[in-house]
Design an enzyme around this catalytic site. Structure first.
Site, PDB file in Angstrom:
ATOM      1  N   SER A   1      -2.722  22.892  15.405  1.00 54.69           N
ATOM      2  CA  SER A   1      -3.261  21.554  15.573  1.00 54.69           C
ATOM      3  C   SER A   1      -4.544  21.409  14.776  1.00 54.69           C
ATOM      4  CB  SER A   1      -3.563  21.301  17.052  1.00 54.69           C
ATOM      5  OG  SER A   1      -2.444  21.648  17.820  1.00 54.69           O
TER       6      SER A   1
ATOM      7  N   ASP B   1       5.147  22.904  -0.925  1.00 50.63           N
ATOM      8  CA  ASP B   1       5.461  21.905   0.105  1.00 50.63           C
ATOM      9  C   ASP B   1       4.772  20.575  -0.190  1.00 50.63           C
ATOM     10  OD1 ASP B   1       6.743  20.973   2.351  1.00 50.63           O
ATOM     11  OD2 ASP B   1       5.292  21.788   3.768  1.00 50.63           O
TER      12      ASP B   1
ATOM     13  N   PHE C   1       2.392  24.622  12.446  1.00 50.31           N
ATOM     14  CA  PHE C   1       1.613  25.845  12.505  1.00 50.31           C
ATOM     15  C   PHE C   1       0.391  25.757  13.415  1.00 50.31           C
ATOM     16  CE2 PHE C   1       3.713  26.177   8.365  1.00 50.31           C
ATOM     17  CZ  PHE C   1       4.408  27.346   8.610  1.00 50.31           C
TER      18      PHE C   1
ATOM     19  N   GLY D   1      -4.278  15.713  14.562  1.00 49.03           N
ATOM     20  CA  GLY D   1      -2.847  15.814  14.274  1.00 49.03           C
ATOM     21  C   GLY D   1      -2.353  17.206  14.593  1.00 49.03           C
TER      22      GLY D   1
END
Ligand SMILES: *[C@@H]1O[C@H](CO)[C@@H](O)[C@H](O)[C@H]1NC(C)=O
Ligand SMILES: *[C@@H]1O[C@H](CO)[C@@H](O)[C@H](O)[C@H]1NC(C)=O
Ligand SMILES: *[C@@H]1O[C@H](CO)[C@@H](O)[C@H](O)[C@H]1NC(C)=O
Ligand SMILES: *[C@@H]1O[C@H](CO)[C@@H](O)[C@H](O)[C@H]1NC(C)=O
Ligand SMILES: *[C@@H]1O[C@H](CO)[C@@H](O)[C@H](O)[C@H]1NC(C)=O
Ligand SMILES: *[C@@H]1O[C@H](CO)[C@@H](O)[C@H](O)[C@H]1NC(C)=O
Ligand SMILES: *[C@@H]1O[C@H](CO)[C@@H](O)[C@H](O)[C@H]1NC(C)=O
Ligand SMILES: *[C@@H]1O[C@H](CO)[C@@H](O)[C@H](O)[C@H]1NC(C)=O
Ligand SMILES: *[C@@H]1O[C@H](CO)[C@@H](O)[C@H](O)[C@H]1NC(C)=O
Ligand SMILES: *[C@@H]1O[C@H](CO)[C@@H](O)[C@H](O)[C@H]1NC(C)=O
Ligand SMILES: *[C@@H]1O[C@H](CO)[C@@H](O)[C@H](O)[C@H]1NC(C)=O
Length: 814
Positions: free
Chosen positions: A525, A635, A523, A519
């Site tokens: 991979s 987050d 910021f 994914g």
């Protein structure tokens, strides 16, 4: 809202000398009339006064009064005299000119300040033809504090178009697209000099920009192109969550072919408010408190006062926490204490003892360590210095070098002024950088034989500490050499981290040259890999040097230190050259969003969902109470919840995490997180607490319950025009006792109603606007475990108001 910082403003007193006690109030200056010192115009509603004034301020060292006079507008009825507009900012009326000074309308229709027929200041009517044809001109001080020449609709000139440092209700902040006319707000020089200062804010075709002049630097901006409507809804949210502003002002944004502007309107005329660009470059919204008889700051942007470029001047450290925000660096003194007291700190500080510059190869100067600061602007890098001592030597070899830093084997030195050194006191940047300040040997705090430390014990203790520090540094240096650890020390592993440092080549090997991508995010991979002991790992490769570095440190220093069954495990990291990689255990079932929202995925059954909810709650509860510090994730959303083979949840992605030290209850950070999961206090610009995670968790719970995104509009009843935000619907249905209809229909009614009600209730408590109404994460865990009961949650009005009024109306009437 009680959470907002109420900072009393410096009491600004403007004395008005020689004002006649009872001059008849009039709001109009007609052609042929004049206004002398001591006379006033008062707006018809009595709210604003225009006249000559002499600024003065009460300071520690007594009253400081300006020798000069200015023409300005102030609030008539407020005990702390507050000017909202000044005409002759850079052209004061001097004591010699005072007796004959007057304001009048000149032959060409302009307002002028003159003394003995010499013109000191004049308004600038642009449309000359209109001015001459309209002959009978007059100037009026209107009820909203605007000084107008002519009368609507033939306004020839108005003070609202030429603002000082204050935006009043009813004035436009913006620009005219046809004439390219921009209304620019500029800060004052200092507390008693309203002249043009260093900072300004304007809205033009590139958006809103807050800048400093000389040297020019834009330090805060908001591009209207991308997000103008967003800003206005954020601002209106802010207004509605604060009881000091709720229902009292209304903010609007207009963008048409002719003009683009922001404006706020006063709904309650008994209320006093103004927006100020202050001397140090922050925008503040201030409201008048009748009880406290002072202005209260309800909002500031940027939230961190150190953000304004070089606001404290050279050789200072900006602390961002307590006023005054600026301190001189060690062994430096204020250059101009009087200016400092008047809030002009731009002159900064100077050395107490000059540097030893006689011989650049054997300077006796030493370095003082300033830890956890942002490094000054404009560094010069020294490429051939490969050790810290070479770097120090490189600095010593220039007479003009004042400091150096040595981070990640990179040597930087600074010539001349050191600007924008901002301390990390749990605020925004969390910079771990260290600056080495060059000082004369005599000035070094630990070397000088200071008379204030006569106790032998202290000296011994200090030298022991010094010795331990040196040893620690040696050990660190050795470790760094051996394992290539990053230059900046990571948090110590008080909670038993035990994470591994990998070599880049190992990770290339483990991931088969980063071939299997799992994914990607903002910021970097994530790649799948396998270690030699056949552990399956997920390797996150951070990109973007600076941003990546920040995220890297946040992750290593949060999740690297603690372990919990519901937090993803950090196995190790790699930090070589520019490469920043993080190595986690691999989660076979991916992230929660894929299972909740994708139509193709198998539906998670109720028991799994309930376990998921408890797991995430436990993980967060642990995070909030971990170690000595509290870690705020910042987050929480389905994308950041990973699922293991048995669908056990693990919280991941700590790149935005913030730390609250033991001595702080809240932490200032810049805007982070994801829209839809953001607690309202984020936008108010005040410091946040772990309750922001509680809010996001509430939103997540509702999504687990419904199996769809909260942000997706849902049709209510059969009227397709009526749409409601799911959380709003959830609360009203909860009150109606109809939780069943909220649960994911894909479960085909195969769920425990009692548990669903519990989930819904606690979620609705979590998303309350007032953070004090929200439960803590440990309370959430107890409720979900069935150990604690709950009352009915009230409707968060802001949420309802934001989405659909009809739902709220319905709720009110029921
Ligand atoms: C205000 O000034 C205008 C114009 O000079 C004059 O006509 C009017 O009478 C004045 N009003 C008062 C209350 O002094
Ligand atoms: C000014 O203040 C007084 C008392 O504080 C109050 O009665 C009066 O209404 C105020 N006037 C205005 C215009 O606000
Ligand atoms: C300063 O000014 C205030 C108000 O003008 C006055 O009350 C106070 O006595 C003054 N103090 C000094 C030290 O002059
Ligand atoms: C005003 O100006 C005139 C001519 O410039 C000068 O003669 C006169 O002294 C001035 N008056 C004052 C009070 O300064
Ligand atoms: C100047 O004013 C006149 C009369 O009010 C008007 O007709 C004209 O359009 C104005 N010109 C500009 C450039 O605004
Ligand atoms: C303007 O008004 C004054 C007196 O009100 C009058 O004497 C003068 O002639 C007028 N000028 C024009 C151009 O209308
Ligand atoms: C601030 O004070 C310094 C002297 O200390 C002066 O040189 C500078 O012009 C002042 N800045 C402003 C904006 O007034
Ligand atoms: C605020 O302004 C907007 C746009 O002008 C308007 O639609 C809305 O009704 C106003 N709200 C209040 C409470 O006056
Ligand atoms: C925070 O760091 C960024 C770079 O990472 C820098 O541009 C910004 O000025 C810093 N802000 C403060 C308040 O120091
Ligand atoms: C500077 O110091 C070095 C080492 O102490 C010495 O060799 C050299 O002669 C000195 N140079 C001057 C100009 O004093
Ligand atoms: C680095 O280069 C400068 C000149 O470019 C030289 O004076 C200095 O000695 C060099 N330093 C080291 C450690 O090689």
């Amino acid at each position: 809202m009680t959470t907002l910082l109420y900072i009393s403003l410096v009491l600004l007193l403007f004395s008005l000398h020689g004002a006649p006690p009872c001059s008849a109030a009039n709001d109009t200056l007609a052609a042929g009339e004049s206004l002398a010192v001591g006379e006033k115009l008062v707006s018809r509603n009595g709210r604003f006064t225009l006249g000559f004034f002499q600024p003065s301020v009460v300071s520690k060292s007594g009253n400081i009064t300006s020798p000069n006079w200015y023409l300005g507008i102030w609030f008539s009825n407020i005990s702390v005299l507050t000017t909202v507009w000044v005409a002759n900012r850079d052209n004061p009326v001097t004591a010699l000119q005072l007796n004959l000074a007057q304001l009048k309308i000149s032959k060409d229709g302009n307002l002028v300040i003159s003394s003995n027929d010499s013109i000191i200041w004049s308004s600038t009517i642009v449309n000359r033809t209109a001015a001459t044809t309209m002959n009978t001109t007059s100037a009026i001080l209107s009820n909203d504090g605007n000084l107008v020449i002519g009368s609507s609709p033939n306004v020839l000139w108005q003070s609202f178009d030429y603002p000082s440092d204050v935006l009043l209700p009813g004035a436009k902040f913006g620009w005219n697209k046809i004439t390219n006319f921009v209304r620019k707000f500029t800060s004052k020089k200092n507390l008693i000099d309203p002249g043009l200062g260093l900072y300004y804010v304007e809205l033009d075709n590139t958006g809103i920009g807050l800048s400093r002049s000389n040297p020019f630097k834009t330090y805060w901006s908001w591009s209207s192109e991308k997000s103008s409507n967003n800003l206005i809804s954020l601002l209106n949210q802010l207004i509605s969550i604060n009881p000091q502003t709720r229902g009292r002002i209304n903010m609007t944004y207009v963008n048409n072919n002719e003009e683009e502007y922001y404006e706020y309107i006063l709904l309650d005329q008994s209320y006093y408010i103004y927006v100020l660009l202050d001397i140090s470059g922050q925008i503040e919204i201030n409201v008048w408190s009748q009880e406290k008889q002072s202005w209260q700051q309800v909002y500031a942007q940027p939230a961190d006062p150190c953000t304004a470029y070089a606001t404290c001047g050279p050789f200072t450290v900006c602390n961002g926490i307590s006023r005054p925000f600026c301190d001189c660096m060690e062994s430096f003194s204020q250059k101009s204490p009087r200016d400092w007291e008047l809030d002009n700190r731009t002159a900064g500080c100077f050395r107490n003892t000059p540097l030893d510059c006689r011989n650049t190869t054997s300077s006796s100067d030493v370095f003082h360590t300033i830890a956890r600061v942002t490094l000054p602007s404009n560094p010069q890098s020294v490429d051939n210095a490969t050790t810290q001592s070479q770097c120090a030597q490189a600095c010593l070899s220039y007479c003009t070098c004042n400091a150096y830093s040595y981070v990640n084997s990179r040597c930087s030195i600074w010539h001349g002024d050191l600007l924008s050194v901002n301390k990390n006191d749990g605020i925004d940047n969390n910079s771990e950088d260290v600056l080495y300040l060059r000082l004369a040997a005599k000035d070094m705090p630990s070397l000088s034989k200071s008379k204030s430390k006569p106790i032998v014990g202290v000296v011994i203790a200090a030298s022991i500490t010094g010795f331990v520090l040196v040893m620690l540094m040696l050990i660190l240096l050795i470790l760094r050499k051996k394992f290539g650890l990053c230059g900046a020390p990571l948090h110590d592993s008080r909670c038993g981290g035990g994470i591994l440092a990998f070599r880049y080549s190992d990770l290339c090997h483990a991931t088969k040259n980063f071939s299997e991508k799992l994914g990607g995010g903002g910021f970097g991979s994530v790649f799948k890999g396998e270690l030699s002991d056949s552990t399956i790992i997920a390797v996150k490769k951070l990109d973007g040097a600076r941003q990546g570095e920040k995220q890297f440190r946040a992750e290593v220093s949060s999740i690297g230190l603690i372990q919990h069954i519901n937090l993803v495990k950090l196995i190790g990291f790699c930090c070589e050259g520019d490469e920043r990689l993080l190595v986690y255990e691999h989660m076979v079932n991916g992230s929660l969003d894929a299972h909740l929202f994708q139509s193709k995925a198998t539906v998670l059954n109720w028991a799994t969902r309930y376990n998921l909810a408890i797991g995430v709650a436990r993980g967060l509860s642990y995070l909030h109470q971990s170690c000595n510090e509290c870690i705020i994730h910042c987050d929480i959303k389905p994308e950041n919840i990973l699922l293991d083979a048995t669908f056990g949840p693990k919280i991941a992605d700590f790149g935005m995490a913030a730390f609250v030290g033991r001595n702080f209850s809240r932490v200032l950070t810049t805007f982070r997180g994801t829209v839809g999961y953001l607690a309202p206090e984020w936008i108010s610009g005040v410091a946040i607490t772990p309750k922001v995670d509680v809010y996001s968790f509430g939103m997540l719970l509702l999504e687990i319950l419904s199996g769809r995104r909260n942000s997706h509009k849902v049709n209510t009843d059969n009227n397709s025009d009526q749409v409601a935000f799911f959380p709003v619907q959830a609360i009203s249905k909860l009150h109606e006792g109809d939780v069943k209809c909220l649960v994911d229909p894909r479960l085909n009614s195969d769920f425990r109603l009692e548990e669903a009600e519990r989930v819904c209730k606690i979620a609705c408590w979590c998303i309350q606007e007032n953070e004090f109404d929200r439960p803590t994460m440990s309370e959430v865990v107890r409720v979900l475990e069935g150990l604690q009961e709950l009352d009915m949650p009230p409707m968060p009005r802001l949420l309802a108001a934001l989405t659909d009024c009809s739902v709220l109306a319905h709720y009110d009437s029921s």
